[in-house]
Scaffold this motif. Structure first.
Motif, PDB file in Angstrom:
ATOM      1  N   LYS A 166       0.807  -1.547   0.164  1.00 52.76           N
ATOM      2  CA  LYS A 166      -0.197   0.012  -0.062  1.00 52.76           C
ATOM      3  C   LYS A 166       1.084   1.710   0.149  1.00 52.76           C
ATOM      4  N   LEU A 167       0.759   1.783  -1.539  1.00 52.56           N
ATOM      5  CA  LEU A 167       1.514   3.453  -1.782  1.00 52.56           C
ATOM      6  C   LEU A 167       0.974   4.492  -1.008  1.00 52.56           C
ATOM      7  N   SER A 168       1.502   5.321   0.137  1.00 58.16           N
ATOM      8  CA  SER A 168       0.878   6.798  -0.015  1.00 58.16           C
ATOM      9  C   SER A 168       2.430   7.539   0.031  1.00 58.16           C
ATOM     10  N   ALA A 169       1.527   8.521  -0.910  1.00 58.26           N
ATOM     11  CA  ALA A 169       3.184   9.557  -0.463  1.00 58.26           C
ATOM     12  C   ALA A 169       2.378  11.405  -0.906  1.00 58.26           C
ATOM     13  N   ASP A 170       2.911  12.171  -0.815  1.00 60.66           N
ATOM     14  CA  ASP A 170       2.561  13.739  -1.375  1.00 60.66           C
ATOM     15  C   ASP A 170       3.784  14.085  -2.104  1.00 60.66           C
ATOM     16  N   ALA A 171       2.960  15.289  -2.862  1.00 60.58           N
ATOM     17  CA  ALA A 171       3.786  16.142  -4.028  1.00 60.58           C
ATOM     18  C   ALA A 171       3.496  17.470  -4.143  1.00 60.58           C
ATOM     19  N   ARG A 172       4.283  18.438  -3.974  1.00 54.66           N
ATOM     20  CA  ARG A 172       4.437  19.685  -3.495  1.00 54.66           C
ATOM     21  C   ARG A 172       4.669  20.297  -5.171  1.00 54.66           C
ATOM     22  N   ILE A 173       3.595  21.101  -5.511  1.00 55.65           N
ATOM     23  CA  ILE A 173       3.807  21.520  -7.525  1.00 55.65           C
ATOM     24  C   ILE A 173       4.310  22.943  -7.166  1.00 55.65           C
ATOM     25  N   ARG A 174       4.892  22.918  -7.260  1.00 58.75           N
ATOM     26  CA  ARG A 174       5.427  24.115  -8.172  1.00 58.75           C
ATOM     27  C   ARG A 174       6.431  25.011  -9.338  1.00 58.75           C
ATOM     28  N   ARG A 175       6.215  25.970  -9.812  1.00 59.47           N
ATOM     29  CA  ARG A 175       6.819  26.414 -10.871  1.00 59.47           C
ATOM     30  C   ARG A 175       8.418  26.350 -10.891  1.00 59.47           C
ATOM     31  N   SER A 176       9.184  25.689 -12.207  1.00 62.19           N
ATOM     32  CA  SER A 176      10.033  25.944 -11.908  1.00 62.19           C
ATOM     33  C   SER A 176      10.638  26.261 -13.491  1.00 62.19           C
ATOM     34  N   GLY A 177      11.546  27.976 -12.678  1.00 57.52           N
ATOM     35  CA  GLY A 177      12.079  28.463 -14.639  1.00 57.52           C
ATOM     36  C   GLY A 177      10.868  28.714 -14.528  1.00 57.52           C
ATOM     37  N   PRO A 178      11.028  29.749 -16.297  1.00 59.01           N
ATOM     38  CA  PRO A 178       9.703  30.137 -17.109  1.00 59.01           C
ATOM     39  C   PRO A 178       8.534  29.035 -17.970  1.00 59.01           C
ATOM     40  N   ASP A 179       9.451  27.908 -18.123  1.00 57.96           N
ATOM     41  CA  ASP A 179       8.713  27.177 -19.320  1.00 57.96           C
ATOM     42  C   ASP A 179       8.041  26.112 -18.279  1.00 57.96           C
ATOM     43  N   GLY A 180       7.995  25.665 -17.621  1.00 55.38           N
ATOM     44  CA  GLY A 180       8.438  24.514 -16.362  1.00 55.38           C
ATOM     45  C   GLY A 180       7.258  24.275 -14.876  1.00 55.38           C
ATOM     46  N   ILE A 181       7.028  23.389 -14.590  1.00 52.71           N
ATOM     47  CA  ILE A 181       6.932  23.054 -12.669  1.00 52.71           C
ATOM     48  C   ILE A 181       7.523  21.749 -12.309  1.00 52.71           C
ATOM     49  N   SER A 182       7.423  21.767 -11.444  1.00 58.66           N
ATOM     50  CA  SER A 182       8.683  20.537 -10.172  1.00 58.66           C
ATOM     51  C   SER A 182       7.834  19.945  -9.637  1.00 58.66           C
ATOM     52  N   THR A 183       7.853  18.810  -8.828  1.00 59.26           N
ATOM     53  CA  THR A 183       7.299  18.542  -7.763  1.00 59.26           C
ATOM     54  C   THR A 183       8.634  17.916  -6.243  1.00 59.26           C
ATOM     55  N   ARG A 184       7.682  18.149  -5.776  1.00 55.87           N
ATOM     56  CA  ARG A 184       8.873  18.055  -4.469  1.00 55.87           C
ATOM     57  C   ARG A 184       8.220  16.885  -3.833  1.00 55.87           C
ATOM     58  N   ILE A 185       8.227  14.936  -3.888  1.00 54.17           N
ATOM     59  CA  ILE A 185       7.972  14.548  -3.402  1.00 54.17           C
ATOM     60  C   ILE A 185       8.382  13.955  -2.119  1.00 54.17           C
ATOM     61  N   GLY A 186       6.811  13.607  -1.315  1.00 53.00           N
ATOM     62  CA  GLY A 186       7.529  14.053   0.394  1.00 53.00           C
ATOM     63  C   GLY A 186       6.571  12.828   0.939  1.00 53.00           C
ATOM     64  N   GLY A 187       6.669  12.297   2.498  1.00 55.58           N
ATOM     65  CA  GLY A 187       5.236  11.275   3.132  1.00 55.58           C
ATOM     66  C   GLY A 187       5.639  10.579   2.072  1.00 55.58           C
ATOM     67  N   MET A 188       6.614   9.503   1.946  1.00 53.19           N
ATOM     68  CA  MET A 188       6.761   8.234   0.456  1.00 53.19           C
ATOM     69  C   MET A 188       6.641   7.116   1.805  1.00 53.19           C
ATOM     70  N   ARG A 189       5.702   6.400   1.953  1.00 53.86           N
ATOM     71  CA  ARG A 189       5.860   5.061   2.734  1.00 53.86           C
ATOM     72  C   ARG A 189       4.634   4.046   1.757  1.00 53.86           C
TER      73      ARG A 189
END
Length: 381
Positions: free
Chosen positions: A197-220
């Motif tokens: 059973k997987l659970s995690a959360d991703a924080r979404i933010r802008r990365s540079g002028p043309d993309g977005i990135s995700t910071r994965i946390g709480g992986m279990r």
């Protein structure tokens, strides 16, 4: 002299009497007369009415010609956009403003909307990229339209959760919104023949002028109700028994002895060697040692990954499949985070075709929505 009622009349007994000067009767000519009446009806209209009818007919013709020219222009524009941006499918183009022909003659479009579905962006597909441009300049209008350019345009990008669940959900993981910049990942992940059973959360933010990135946390990863695996090297990460498993170990002399026979575990549990020796000799000492709250806390805080490599039989004693150890050891934090990454970058425009940038990023119920802006964008030509 009076005529008797029984006397006979000298007139013919049937039908009316025709005068010899009357014209003989002929059947009516309906068709010929109808045409004559219709011709006469239009010919009899006043001059102003005739002009109005002709004007309405001409107006209807011009409207049809304008709409045909609009549809043709939208089709050609969609084709040029597909070729210029190397798209998999032609976009949807809507040109606003009426009449269109006067805009074409002037070489400028009041407003145009473009929607591009299913744009490939790294590991994911953007469900829709839409933009609205005003004051579009047409190159080569009106005779030979070669392309168009616009100084500034605004739009948005949608990264659909439905698409994410289909493209990244091979492990039966689904993504849902949780706040303005947070996405939850929930589901199952197969490891060494076991569905964890997987659970995690991703924080979404802008990365540079043309993309977005995700910071994965709480992986279990939950291995049933036996243990929990959190990738990483911190004390709280690794493979840990659940409270239920710790209570089961504490109540089993066989499992307790298996733990105390591993020096690395004894050292990590913080139990003095002399105490361990007495506990292994006397059951009362063993029960007393395992019955303290401190022992249960130490047992649930023990990272089994660190010691089980050299003692695979220990996992069997604890009810865990030793094959999981090898699978979990390869499932590092970067590897698992990469499986859940939702970041993307917009496809680059051809050289000299302008610039696309991303503005505000927000998580909504149906997906990740990003505001889009374009500067000096041109195509065709």
């Amino acid at each position: 002299m009076r005529t008797s009622p029984h006397s006979f009349s000298t007139h013919p007994p049937y039908g009316p009497v025709h005068d010899e000067d009357e014209e003989p009767w002929e059947p009516p000519q309906h068709r010929r007369g109808g045409r004559r009446r219709r011709r006469n009806r239009f010919a009899g209209l006043p001059l102003a009415a005739k002009a109005l009818v002709l004007l309405l007919a001409a107006a209807a013709f011009l409207v049809l010609a304008d709409r045909w020219a609009l549809l043709y222009a939208e089709h050609r524009t969609a084709g040029k956009l597909k070729d210029s941006l190397d798209l998999a499918a032609a976009p949807e183009v809507e040109i606003e403003g009426f009449p269109f022909l006067t805009q074409l003659l002037d070489g400028r479009i009041d407003e145009a909307r473009v929607a591009v579905p299913d744009v490939a962006a790294d590991r994911v597909s953007l469900a829709k990229v839409s933009a609205t441009a005003s004051d579009v300049r047409i190159e080569g209008a009106p005779l030979s339209v070669r392309g168009a350019s616009v100084d500034e345009m605004n739009g948005e990008v949608l990264l659909s959760f439905e698409d994410l669940n289909r493209e990244l959900g091979a492990s039966q993981v689904t993504f849902t919104a949780q706040g303005r910049d947070r996405v939850l990942a929930r589901g199952t992940l197969p490891v060494a023949g076991h569905d964890l059973k997987l659970s995690a959360d991703a924080r979404i933010r802008r990365s540079g002028p043309d993309g977005i990135s995700t910071r994965i946390g709480g992986m279990r990863l939950d291995i049933g109700d036996l243990a929990t695996y959190r990738p990483g090297t911190k004390p709280s990460q690794g493979l840990h028994l659940t409270r239920k498993s710790a209570d089961a170990v504490r109540s089993s002399q066989r499992k307790l002895k298996s733990l105390f026979e591993v020096p690395e575990l004894v050292d990590r549990l913080g139990v003095p060697p002399s105490t361990v020796q007495r506990a292994l000799r006397e059951e009362s000492e063993l029960a007393s040692l395992a019955g303290t709250p401190r022992f249960v806390r130490a047992l649930t805080g023990l990272n089994l990954i660190d010691v089980a490599m050299d003692h695979p039989a220990l996992l069997k004693q604890l009810g865990l499949d030793p094959a999981l150890l090898d699978g979990l050891s390869r499932l590092t934090r970067p590897a698992l985070a990469d499986r859940l990454a939702l970041g993307f970058r917009l496809p680059e425009l051809p050289d000299g075709a302008g610039e696309l940038t991303l503005r505000d990023v927000r998580v909504e119920r149906d997906g990740i929505r990003v505001e889009l802006a374009g500067y000096g964008v041109s195509f065709g030509g």
